[in-house]
Scaffold this motif. Structure first.
Motif, PDB file in Angstrom:
ATOM      1  N   GLU A   1      52.675 -27.579 -28.333  1.00 31.92           N
ATOM      2  CA  GLU A   1      53.069 -28.089 -27.021  1.00 31.92           C
ATOM      3  C   GLU A   1      52.063 -29.131 -26.527  1.00 31.92           C
ATOM      4  OE1 GLU A   1      56.017 -27.028 -24.985  1.00 31.92           O
ATOM      5  OE2 GLU A   1      56.377 -26.754 -27.124  1.00 31.92           O
ATOM      6  N   ILE A   2      50.767 -28.816 -26.674  1.00 34.40           N
ATOM      7  CA  ILE A   2      49.724 -29.739 -26.212  1.00 34.40           C
ATOM      8  C   ILE A   2      49.788 -31.035 -27.012  1.00 34.40           C
ATOM      9  CG2 ILE A   2      47.224 -30.102 -26.069  1.00 34.40           C
ATOM     10  CD1 ILE A   2      47.005 -27.049 -25.545  1.00 34.40           C
ATOM     11  N   GLN A   3      50.009 -30.891 -28.302  1.00 36.12           N
ATOM     12  CA  GLN A   3      50.063 -32.071 -29.161  1.00 36.12           C
ATOM     13  C   GLN A   3      51.251 -32.960 -28.782  1.00 36.12           C
ATOM     14  OE1 GLN A   3      48.980 -30.853 -33.019  1.00 36.12           O
ATOM     15  NE2 GLN A   3      49.449 -32.777 -33.992  1.00 36.12           N
ATOM     16  N   LYS A   4      52.375 -32.331 -28.438  1.00 38.31           N
ATOM     17  CA  LYS A   4      53.552 -33.094 -28.036  1.00 38.31           C
ATOM     18  C   LYS A   4      53.298 -33.833 -26.721  1.00 38.31           C
ATOM     19  CE  LYS A   4      56.593 -29.662 -28.838  1.00 38.31           C
ATOM     20  NZ  LYS A   4      57.849 -28.919 -28.705  1.00 38.31           N
ATOM     21  N   MET A   5      52.563 -33.182 -25.813  1.00 39.93           N
ATOM     22  CA  MET A   5      52.363 -33.773 -24.489  1.00 39.93           C
ATOM     23  C   MET A   5      51.277 -34.835 -24.472  1.00 39.93           C
ATOM     24  SD  MET A   5      52.716 -30.545 -21.944  1.00 39.93           S
ATOM     25  CE  MET A   5      52.814 -31.490 -20.447  1.00 39.93           C
ATOM     26  N   THR A   6      50.210 -34.600 -25.212  1.00 40.72           N
ATOM     27  CA  THR A   6      49.057 -35.495 -25.112  1.00 40.72           C
ATOM     28  C   THR A   6      48.883 -36.363 -26.345  1.00 40.72           C
ATOM     29  OG1 THR A   6      47.535 -33.938 -26.130  1.00 40.72           O
ATOM     30  CG2 THR A   6      47.855 -33.719 -23.762  1.00 40.72           C
ATOM     31  N   GLY A   7      49.561 -36.025 -27.438  1.00 47.79           N
ATOM     32  CA  GLY A   7      49.385 -36.766 -28.673  1.00 47.79           C
ATOM     33  C   GLY A   7      48.104 -36.417 -29.406  1.00 47.79           C
ATOM     34  N   LYS A   8      47.366 -35.438 -28.862  1.00 55.18           N
ATOM     35  CA  LYS A   8      46.091 -35.057 -29.502  1.00 55.18           C
ATOM     36  C   LYS A   8      46.152 -33.606 -29.950  1.00 55.18           C
ATOM     37  CE  LYS A   8      43.153 -37.926 -26.658  1.00 55.18           C
ATOM     38  NZ  LYS A   8      42.776 -37.719 -25.278  1.00 55.18           N
TER      39      LYS A   8
ATOM     40  N   ARG B   1      49.368 -25.002 -29.329  1.00 54.43           N
ATOM     41  CA  ARG B   1      48.845 -26.174 -30.039  1.00 54.43           C
ATOM     42  C   ARG B   1      49.917 -27.247 -30.169  1.00 54.43           C
ATOM     43  NH1 ARG B   1      46.476 -26.078 -36.213  1.00 54.43           N
ATOM     44  NH2 ARG B   1      45.462 -28.093 -36.159  1.00 54.43           N
TER      45      ARG B   1
END
Lengths: 257, 149
Positions: free
Chosen positions: B121-128, B119
């Motif tokens: 990692e995804i938030q860091k990459m996509t901002g979502k 969660r």
């Protein structure tokens, strides 16, 4: 049948986060006589992962009972006394009586039913698998973007790649701006398996710093699971999507669209 | 602590992630190695006599440590008493590695840590927040600290 009860009780009291807690009235499981008044017995309940524990009181250190929330359904039910906020945990197994519980009010009842019906290991695994594939996709598209910007040369900023929305704090976890996602692409292959964290499945890894990571479950593990649990996952996914669908109006209201 | 054996027996009949006949020795002094059918189902390890349908016992795989033991075996011990070890003997080094890997990943708390890692990692990459689309981003079980008991 034996169970490592001392370890189970230890887990119940450990400092790892509880997923839901509160007082509920219980009409006992197997072997418990009904209370004379019929009003049930008020106990402190702690939901941890897929395990539901009850305690005599909030301060009690010895769990009274354990229910493993696998292969069961949670539904609203009628309590022996009318106007109770009751619900039942039903097992799809011969000769197993449902566990009848009641909350103090409608909000607590709803919160418990929600928390209990999402407690299974399979549900957690489904969400992990979904996020794992999302992360793989995000890394893949990032790698493509890097590739195309390299082709365009340093003079041409902003190739055809879509703009990324700027990260903002959500759910109290601020998104770090200094993090370069590029690092993560390379990191994956070279990162040591993180044995230290994996060895004790205990609290060591529970409070992760932003840059720390638990050992990444290998992709092969998930594809193996996928094959073994393919059918189960398809079914769970359907149920999950239905549930997500059912909670949509609530979200739309909150988001204001 | 009260629990319903029938519920656990029903769980032991669910599809196993891994199942094999292994040598098993309990933590009691003087225990001998016995042939057991060992089944990993979610975060429980069930063990059966090879000629019986109901399990002899179950181990909840939370807060435990899996250690390799010579030759081609492994042990499981639990945090509250690391001296008490359950020993298992495999047929080969390969089988041993397979079991150790599966057991280390079998805990609910491991799944939770993996989820939080993905969660973030995804938030860091996509901002979502990837959980928002499913309406479950507020769930206590997906938060870093969770609720305090």
């Amino acid at each position: 049948m034996k169970l490592n009860e001392r370890s189970v009780a230890h887990y119940a009291l450990s400092d790892s986060p509880a997923d839901h807690t509160g007082f509920l009235r219980t009409w006992g499981g197997a072997g418990t006589p009904p209370t004379p008044s019929g009003a049930g017995r008020r106990c402190w309940f702690v939901l941890k992962g897929n395990l539901l524990f009850s305690f005599e009181s909030r301060e009690s250190r010895a769990p009274l009972s354990l229910v493993v929330l696998e292969g069961c359904t949670v539904e609203l039910a009628e309590a022996p006394v009318s106007e109770e906020f009751a619900f039942a945990i039903r097992f799809d197994a011969p000769g197993v009586r449902p566990h009848l519980l009641a909350a103090d009010g409608p909000a607590a009842q709803e919160a418990w039913v929600k928390a209990l019906s999402r407690a299974s290991f399979g549900y957690m695994r489904l969400v992990v698998r979904e996020l794992e594939s999302q992360l793989r996709d995000a890394r893949h598209s990032l790698a493509l973007r890097r590739h195309s910007s390299w082709k365009a040369g340093p003079g041409h900023q902003k190739p055809q790649a879509p703009e990324r929305p700027s990260p903002g704090p959500e759910n109290g976890h601020p998104v770090s701006k200094d993090c370069r996602p590029e690092d993560l692409v390379e990191e994956r292959g070279s990162r040591p398996a993180g044995r230290g964290l994996a060895e004790w499945q205990g609290p060591a890894g529970l409070f992760l710093g932003r840059r720390q990571s638990p050992s990444l479950p290998e992709t092969s593990y998930f594809s193996m699971l996928h094959n073994w649990y393919g059918q189960e996952i398809v079914e769970l996914r359907q149920r999950w999507l239905q549930r997500a669908w059912a909670s949509r109006p609530e979200r739309e209201n909150r988001d204001g669209h | 602590m009260r629990y319903n054996e029938k519920e656990l027996q029903a769980l032991s009949r669910q599809p196993a992630e891994l199942a094999a006949e292994l040598g098993m020795r309990g933590p009691k002094k003087g225990s001998v190695l016995k042939r057991r059918l060992v089944k990993l189902v979610v975060n429980f390890l069930f063990y059966f006599r090879t000629d019986e349908a109901e399990p002899v016992g179950a181990l909840l795989l939370e807060r435990c440590r899996i250690t390799q033991e010579e030759p081609s075996g492994f042990s499981i011990c639990f945090m509250e008493d690391p001296e008490r070890k359950y020993h298992f003997e495999c047929c080969s080094e390969e089988q041993c590695q397979e079991w150790m890997g599966a057991l280390r990943r079998a805990s609910y708390e491991f799944m939770r840590r993996s989820l939080i890692f993905y969660r973030n990692e995804i938030q860091k990459m996509t901002g979502k927040d990837p959980l928002e689309q499913f309406g479950i981003s507020e769930e206590a079980r997906f938060q870093l600290g969770g609720l305090k008991a």
